[in-house]
Design a protein around this motif. Structure first.
Motif, short mmCIF file in Angstrom:
data_model
loop_
_atom_site.label_atom_id
_atom_site.label_comp_id
_atom_site.label_asym_id
_atom_site.label_seq_id
_atom_site.Cartn_x
_atom_site.Cartn_y
_atom_site.Cartn_z
N VAL A 296 0.86 -1.19 0.00
CA VAL A 296 0.00 0.00 0.00
C VAL A 296 0.89 1.23 0.00
N ARG A 297 0.29 2.41 -0.23
CA ARG A 297 1.06 3.64 -0.34
C ARG A 297 0.70 4.66 0.73
N SER A 298 0.00 4.23 1.78
CA SER A 298 -0.39 5.15 2.83
C SER A 298 -0.50 4.42 4.16
N LEU A 299 -0.40 5.17 5.24
CA LEU A 299 -0.58 4.59 6.57
C LEU A 299 -2.04 4.21 6.80
N SER A 300 -2.96 4.99 6.24
CA SER A 300 -4.37 4.69 6.42
C SER A 300 -4.73 3.35 5.78
N GLY A 301 -4.12 3.03 4.62
CA GLY A 301 -4.35 1.74 3.99
C GLY A 301 -3.85 0.60 4.86
N LEU A 302 -2.69 0.79 5.48
CA LEU A 302 -2.15 -0.23 6.38
C LEU A 302 -3.04 -0.42 7.59
N VAL A 303 -3.52 0.69 8.16
CA VAL A 303 -4.40 0.62 9.33
C VAL A 303 -5.71 -0.07 8.97
N ASP A 304 -6.28 0.26 7.82
CA ASP A 304 -7.54 -0.35 7.39
C ASP A 304 -7.40 -1.86 7.27
N TYR A 305 -6.27 -2.32 6.73
CA TYR A 305 -6.07 -3.76 6.59
C TYR A 305 -6.03 -4.45 7.96
N ILE A 306 -5.27 -3.88 8.88
CA ILE A 306 -5.15 -4.51 10.20
C ILE A 306 -6.49 -4.50 10.93
N GLN A 307 -7.22 -3.40 10.84
CA GLN A 307 -8.51 -3.31 11.52
C GLN A 307 -9.54 -4.27 10.93
N ASN B 141 7.21 -18.95 12.32
CA ASN B 141 6.53 -20.24 12.23
C ASN B 141 7.50 -21.36 12.60
N VAL B 142 7.12 -22.60 12.30
CA VAL B 142 7.96 -23.75 12.69
C VAL B 142 9.30 -23.75 11.97
N ASP B 143 9.39 -23.03 10.85
CA ASP B 143 10.64 -22.93 10.10
C ASP B 143 11.44 -21.70 10.50
N GLU B 144 11.03 -21.02 11.58
CA GLU B 144 11.68 -19.80 12.07
C GLU B 144 11.65 -18.70 11.00
N GLU B 145 10.57 -18.65 10.23
CA GLU B 145 10.38 -17.60 9.25
C GLU B 145 9.09 -16.85 9.56
N ARG B 146 9.01 -15.62 9.07
CA ARG B 146 7.85 -14.78 9.35
C ARG B 146 7.04 -14.54 8.08
N ASP B 147 5.75 -14.31 8.28
CA ASP B 147 4.90 -13.85 7.19
C ASP B 147 5.02 -12.33 7.13
N HIS B 148 5.56 -11.80 6.03
CA HIS B 148 5.61 -10.35 5.84
C HIS B 148 4.27 -9.95 5.22
N VAL B 149 3.37 -9.53 6.09
CA VAL B 149 1.97 -9.41 5.73
C VAL B 149 1.70 -8.24 4.80
N ILE B 150 2.15 -7.05 5.17
CA ILE B 150 1.84 -5.85 4.40
C ILE B 150 2.96 -4.83 4.58
N VAL B 151 3.21 -4.03 3.55
CA VAL B 151 4.24 -2.99 3.62
C VAL B 151 3.66 -1.71 3.03
N ALA B 152 3.91 -0.58 3.71
CA ALA B 152 3.45 0.73 3.24
C ALA B 152 4.66 1.56 2.82
N ASP B 153 4.65 2.05 1.59
CA ASP B 153 5.69 2.93 1.07
C ASP B 153 5.08 4.28 0.77
N ALA B 154 5.62 5.33 1.37
CA ALA B 154 5.05 6.67 1.23
C ALA B 154 5.20 7.21 -0.18
N MET B 155 4.21 7.95 -0.62
CA MET B 155 4.29 8.68 -1.89
C MET B 155 4.67 10.12 -1.57
N ILE B 156 5.87 10.51 -1.97
CA ILE B 156 6.35 11.85 -1.65
C ILE B 156 6.82 12.55 -2.92
#
Length: 233
Positions: free
Chosen positions: A43-54, A80-95
């Motif tokens: 996503v490109r905004s903090l609000s998008g990230l917040v909406d997903y988590i909520q 997880n059992v393989d000592e790896e994480r799910d990278h769920v979502i990333v927000a990159d700002a549009m500037i």
């Protein structure tokens, strides 16, 4: 699991383990079958990230939010059992783009000041100076490399020397729009052309302030999920 695998190899008529000098060797290369991980949402905004988590669209699992920089925030799960994480979502700002340490002609600089910087007193002073500069050259005043003066219109029909403000405190748009843009000091320089440039002079302190602003915004916006959300910066 290893015993079942060995029995499977025996059924295939393939030797699975050899014992040599009281040490056991596999006769075939083994590869770990890892638990699949989902692709990362962008996503490109903090609000998008917040909406997903909520939304709890993918469940209500515990999540870690990492404010990686003023322009990037990552969300990931526990290992997880393989000592790896799910990278769920990333927000990159549009500037908007503004190149510090590079000279612009006065017209381009004027436009950049209005489009890439938050309105404040120093920005308005710079706009007034840059907008009234005549084509005559920039002249130095003093020999310390700090103070400058330019030939500019000082009234309706008068022309005179105007001292260039320096240093200036500005707030460039360089982090997510949902949070306050940090103000910091810049060295403002001019040269023949006339051309203008800004040089950062706060040692990167603005980045820490911006990241703190992002963390505060996320903490406030996700207060209802505080029991499963952890924020680091």
């Amino acid at each position: 699991m290893l015993k079942e695998f060995a029995q499977y190899l025996v059924k295939l008529g393939t030797p699975d383990v050899l014992t040599v000098n009281e040490q056991q060797y596999s006769t075939q290369p083994l590869q770990l079958l890892k638990k699949p991980t989902p692709s990362t949402i962008g996503v490109r905004s903090l609000s998008g990230l917040v909406d997903y988590i909520q939304s709890e669209f993918d469940g209500s699992i515990p999540l870690m939010i990492h404010v990686e920089s003023p322009t990037r925030v990552k969300v990931f799960s526990q290992t997880n059992v393989d000592e790896e994480r799910d990278h769920v979502i990333v927000a990159d700002a549009m500037i908007p783009e503004f190149r510090f340490d590079q000279f612009y002609d006065t017209e381009a600089f004027n436009i950049k000041l209005q489009s890439c910087f938050v309105k404040n007193e120093d920005r308005d002073i710079m706009l007034k100076v840059v907008g009234s500069i005549k084509e005559e050259g920039v002249q130095e005043v003093g020999d310390d490399g700090i103070s400058q003066a330019v030939t500019a219109r000082t009234g309706v029909a008068t022309v005179g020397n105007v001292k260039v403000p320096n240093p200036v405190e500005l707030a460039p748009r360089r982090t997510f729009v949902e949070v306050e843009q940090p103000e910091s000091d810049f060295v403002f320089r001019m040269r023949q052309g006339p051309k203008c440039a800004l040089f950062e002079a706060d040692g990167g302190a603005w980045e820490l302030e911006a990241m703190e602003n992002i963390a505060d915004y996320l903490e406030s916006s996700l207060e209802a999920q505080a029991n499963r959300i952890h924020i680091i910066s």
